[in-house]
Design an enzyme around this catalytic site. Structure first.
Site, short mmCIF file in Angstrom:
data_model
loop_
_atom_site.label_atom_id
_atom_site.label_comp_id
_atom_site.label_asym_id
_atom_site.label_seq_id
_atom_site.Cartn_x
_atom_site.Cartn_y
_atom_site.Cartn_z
N PRO A 232 -1.73 -3.78 7.21
CG PRO A 232 -0.89 -2.60 5.39
CD PRO A 232 -2.10 -3.33 5.86
CG HIS A 233 -0.11 0.97 8.94
ND1 HIS A 233 -0.51 2.20 8.48
CD2 HIS A 233 0.90 0.57 8.12
CE1 HIS A 233 0.24 2.54 7.44
NE2 HIS A 233 1.09 1.57 7.20
#
Ligand code: RIB
Length: 313
Positions: A232-233
């Site tokens: 997600p990052h």
């Protein structure tokens, strides 16, 4: 002959970069200095020793450096590169041992030995370079060129929106090194994303290559590939990034650089939200003299050709 010293926090793309320096015919890698960053210092040292062994160059000395940034607690990137920094491969311990000299002293000693000829690839937090400057303030005049993989040129960082990882981990060291008077070429994260990522469909020749080095490369970069594609990052790009290897490829063949400019660059080390932010003064608004050549674009086709040549053995 291109004489190099490589300063590294050995994981993933650092390994690829080391393979360029270890395997390219006209390059002499004189020393590898290790610093904590991507992984803990002992892990980075172990990975560097494995890499020189896998490259068939166990004689290249590996030196122990800083275990943490100058003044801050260490922030690592195990979430990117895996719990060992090598995609979780947990390679057997190399036969070689770390050399006795401390890294900052080894940097100074190597620069004195090859004064005016040595080029340094700094592909990690700049803590070791900062300590080397304390050891010898004349270092910038002895080093022919300092290549720094770090920062972002007025663009999104990769550990916070404001900062790239190497400058975020030790912003004080980055500030000190950039102000020291080295002949700096800066390779920022944005160029690495634009021109240094091989997408899944471009990795076919390496996936099919079947050499020891191609398999080593795929394993060491397994974690980073997964991070790039799914975390997600991460940037949600299904491919492998090569910020460090792209930097070394430029040192080997400057034609890999297709656009660059001289700008004033400094690093934020007082702010919290902006910790590690790299100010690249592209408009001259600061009125300060440029201190870096900043790479703006790179030749991905030439980089890819060089990568395939290195991995094909
Ligand atoms: O932001 C990319 C940099 O941080 C690369 O040097 C990578 O190896 C990590 O250290």
């Amino acid at each position: 002959m291109l004489r190099l010293l490589m300063d590294t926090d050995t994981a993933g793309d650092d390994v690829t970069s080391m393979l360029f320096a270890l395997r390219w015919p006209e390059v002499s890698l004189e020393a590898v200095s290790v610093v904590a960053g991507n992984v803990y210092l002992d892990e980075a040292i172990a990975n560097a020793l494995v890499t020189v062994e896998k490259a068939g160059r166990p004689e290249v000395p590996v030196f122990r450096g800083a275990a943490k940034p100058l003044v801050r607690d260490l922030v690592t990137a195990h979430y990117v590169h895996g719990d060992d920094g090598m995609g979780g491969a947990h390679f057997p311990k190399a036969g070689g041992e770390v050399a006795p000299l401390y890294a900052a002293n080894a940097i100074v000693e190597t620069a004195n030995r090859f004064a005016g000829e040595l080029q340094i690839i700094a592909q990690a937090p700049l803590t070791n370079l900062a300590f080397a400057l304390l050891e010898d303030p004349e270092l910038p005049r002895k080093v022919e060129r300092l290549w720094i993989m770090g920062g972002a040129n007025n663009s999104l960082g990769n550990i916070t929106p404001a900062a790239e990882f190497n400058f975020y981990v030790d912003p004080e060291a980055a500030h000190v090194v950039l102000q020291a008077g080295f002949n700096v070429t800066l390779v920022p994260w944005d160029v690495c994303l634009l021109d240094g990522v091989l997408l899944r469909e471009e990795l076919g020749p390496i996936l099919d290559m079947g050499t020891e080095l191609s398999e080593f490369y795929l394993q060491a970069n397994k974690g980073a590939w997964e991070f790039m594609a799914t975390h997600p990052h991460g940037p949600r790009i299904d491919g492998i990034s090569h910020p460090d290897a792209l930097t070394t490829a430029m040192a080997i063949d400057p034609k890999v650089i297709t656009a660059s400019g001289r700008f004033y660059v400094d690093v934020e080390h007082g702010g919290e939200l902006t910790r590690g932010y790299s100010l690249v003064d592209i408009s001259g608004a600061t009125g300060l003299d440029p201190n870096c050549e900043v790479v703006l674009r790179a030749n991905k086709a030439r980089f890819t050709e060089m990568l395939l040549q290195v991995l094909s053995g």
